[in-house]
Design an enzyme around this catalytic site. Structure first.
Site, PDB file in Angstrom:
ATOM      1  N   LYS A 285       0.821  -1.218   0.000  1.00 14.21           N
ATOM      2  CA  LYS A 285       0.000   0.000   0.000  1.00 14.21           C
ATOM      3  C   LYS A 285       0.853   1.264   0.000  1.00 14.21           C
ATOM      4  O   LYS A 285       0.403   2.330  -0.440  1.00 14.21           O
ATOM      5  CB  LYS A 285      -0.951  -0.017   1.194  1.00 14.21           C
ATOM      6  CG  LYS A 285      -0.273  -0.178   2.566  1.00 14.21           C
ATOM      7  CD  LYS A 285      -0.004   1.115   3.269  1.00 14.21           C
ATOM      8  CE  LYS A 285       0.635   0.895   4.637  1.00 14.21           C
ATOM      9  NZ  LYS A 285       0.727   2.126   5.422  1.00 14.21           N
ATOM     10  N   ASN A 353       3.877   8.640   3.199  1.00 12.84           N
ATOM     11  CA  ASN A 353       4.270   8.426   1.810  1.00 12.84           C
ATOM     12  C   ASN A 353       3.471   9.338   0.886  1.00 12.84           C
ATOM     13  O   ASN A 353       4.012   9.960  -0.032  1.00 12.84           O
ATOM     14  CB  ASN A 353       4.071   6.959   1.422  1.00 12.84           C
ATOM     15  CG  ASN A 353       5.027   6.039   2.147  1.00 12.84           C
ATOM     16  OD1 ASN A 353       6.186   5.904   1.779  1.00 12.84           O
ATOM     17  ND2 ASN A 353       4.546   5.400   3.211  1.00 12.84           N
TER      18      ASN A 353
END
Length: 430
Positions: A285, A353
């Site tokens: 992910k 991220n």
């Protein structure tokens, strides 16, 4: 529930005391207090020792008063004020969380080890405690990520299990640590597939609750009928040691009892046996979150974000089935559990991220420079995972099977621009 004849309690140690480690220690300490028939109340938390000062904005900062205005050992400070002021500020830790700067001392009597430290620490920590833990201890890894090389993909739970000679499950989900610590409702997934030998043997006489220093462990499973059964890793690698059964004078580590260690009114736990999918979801992910951040940095809206999530989830499932399909991985774990669809969603709207990828596009700045400025020494897992996964796929000539993963790698390398993602992921005509 505890079984008849079980008269010992599980002792729990959390290995790690960062943002997520301290949060999990809080959750577990609340539950050991709530379940005194299953667990000893005290929860040891290993702390990587460092000196810290109480920040001026902290509720504990009183200039010139006592010793709180000078540097303190982090472990001593946690035990004194019951707060990790550096990694989990403004969150009170239960008084039964005991910070311990000695790794060996913190784990020596634990029957349950919760691993929650940066993944790069795994080899060194495993080396330090190997042979220093109870041989029938069980572990759960809360470390998101996987180890990927050209030849194989290795789960962190698997690495820990092989190195320590114990069974190790995994926990992963849509869990931003601070939100969990603030008791804002969310869900998580715990993967634990109880070894069939557990709760069938008396406690070995040599280890009446004490650490078996120097003991020899063999991870070949001893079956109920006394025959030996060789355990294999998710990659089919044979274990070289013997897995010791959990004695029957401890409560069994069934799904019901493991859930009681983690489940809170604000932290809902779903139990599964699919360790592979739970581990992969927590790693892959991060690549998808980079793609979402790149597009958000362009100013693209929720339509684009939704499409990235859809394609990313599809590639997660495909990766799991393609490379671990014979190891019990299930598509529904990705599609129905917090470790899959929920984690991808939260990572694509607010994780580190996503945030760093967005800033890198907005400011036209290399993402490693954004990482240095924004993360205060912490590292992005998405960038390293993207490179490692691409190397693995390229070695098998299968990069084209995962166009989003490959596109993110290409953007990181400077080969593509973020606005090329749509054309890069568009299915090619046969």
């Amino acid at each position: 529930m505890a079984t008849l004849g079980a008269h010992k309690k599980h002792k729990v140690t959390v290995v790690g005391s960062g943002n997520w480690g301290s949060t999990i220690a809080k959750v577990i300490a609340e539950n050991t207090t709530a379940n005194p028939d299953l667990f000893e109340e005290e929860v040891q938390m290993w702390v990587y020792e460092e000196e810290v000062k109480i920040p001026k904005k902290s509720r504990h900062f009183h200039p010139g008063v006592g010793s709180l205005d000078v540097p303190h050992k982090l472990s001593a400070l946690i035990n004194e004020i019951h707060e990790n002021v550096k990694y989990l500020p403004d969150i009170s830790l239960p008084h039964n969380v005991v910070a311990n700067p000695s790794l060996e001392d913190s784990v020596k009597d634990a029957t349950i080890l919760i691993f929650n430290m940066p993944h790069q620490f795994i080899p060194n920590i495993a080396k330090q405690i190997k042979g220093k833990i109870i041989p029938y201890a069980r572990g759960i890894s809360c470390i998101k990520g996987i180890e990927v090389s050209e030849k194989r993909v290795r789960l962190f739970s698997e690495m820990l299990g092989e190195e320590l000679g114990i069974y190790c499950g995994a926990l992963s989900g849509a869990n931003v640590a601070t939100g969990v610590a603030m008791e804002r409702w969310c869900g998580t997934t715990v993967a634990y597939d109880p070894p069939p030998v557990d709760s069938r043997q008396p406690t070995p006489e040599q280890t009446p609750g004490h650490s078996p220093h120097g003991s020899t462990i063999d991870l070949t499973m001893t079956a109920v009928d006394g025959t030996a059964k060789t355990l294999k890793s998710v990659n089919g690698t044979k274990y070289s040691k013997r897995l010791q059964p959990l004695p029957n004078d401890y409560p069994p580590l069934s799904h019901e009892n493991v859930k009681k260690l983690f489940h809170r009114p604000y932290f809902h736990v779903s139990m599964v046996s699919d360790v592979v999918a739970v581990s992969l979801g927590g790693a892959l992910k991060n690549i998808v979150a980079l793609a979402a951040g790149f597009l958000s940095g362009l100013g693209w809206d929720s339509n684009s974000l939704a499409e990235v999530i859809r394609i990313g989830l599809k590639e997660e499932v495909k990766f799991g089935l393609m490379f671990f399909g014979d190891k019990g991985v299930k598509a529904q774990t990705f599609l129905e559990e917090s470790c899959g669809v929920a984690d991808i969603i939260t990572s694509c709207i607010g994780g580190r991220n996503f945030r760093c990828a967005k800033i890198s596009v907005e400011k036209n700045m290399p993402i490693d420079e954004v990482e240095r400025i924004e993360l205060n020494g912490q590292k992005l897992q998405g960038t390293s995972t993207a490179y490692e996964v691409q190397k693995f796929l390229t070695s098998r000539n299968q990069g084209s099977e995962f166009p989003l993963f490959t596109a993110v790698y290409g953007i990181l390398e400077g080969k593509y621009k973020p606005d090329q993602i749509p054309e890069l992921v568009e299915p090619k005509d046969p």
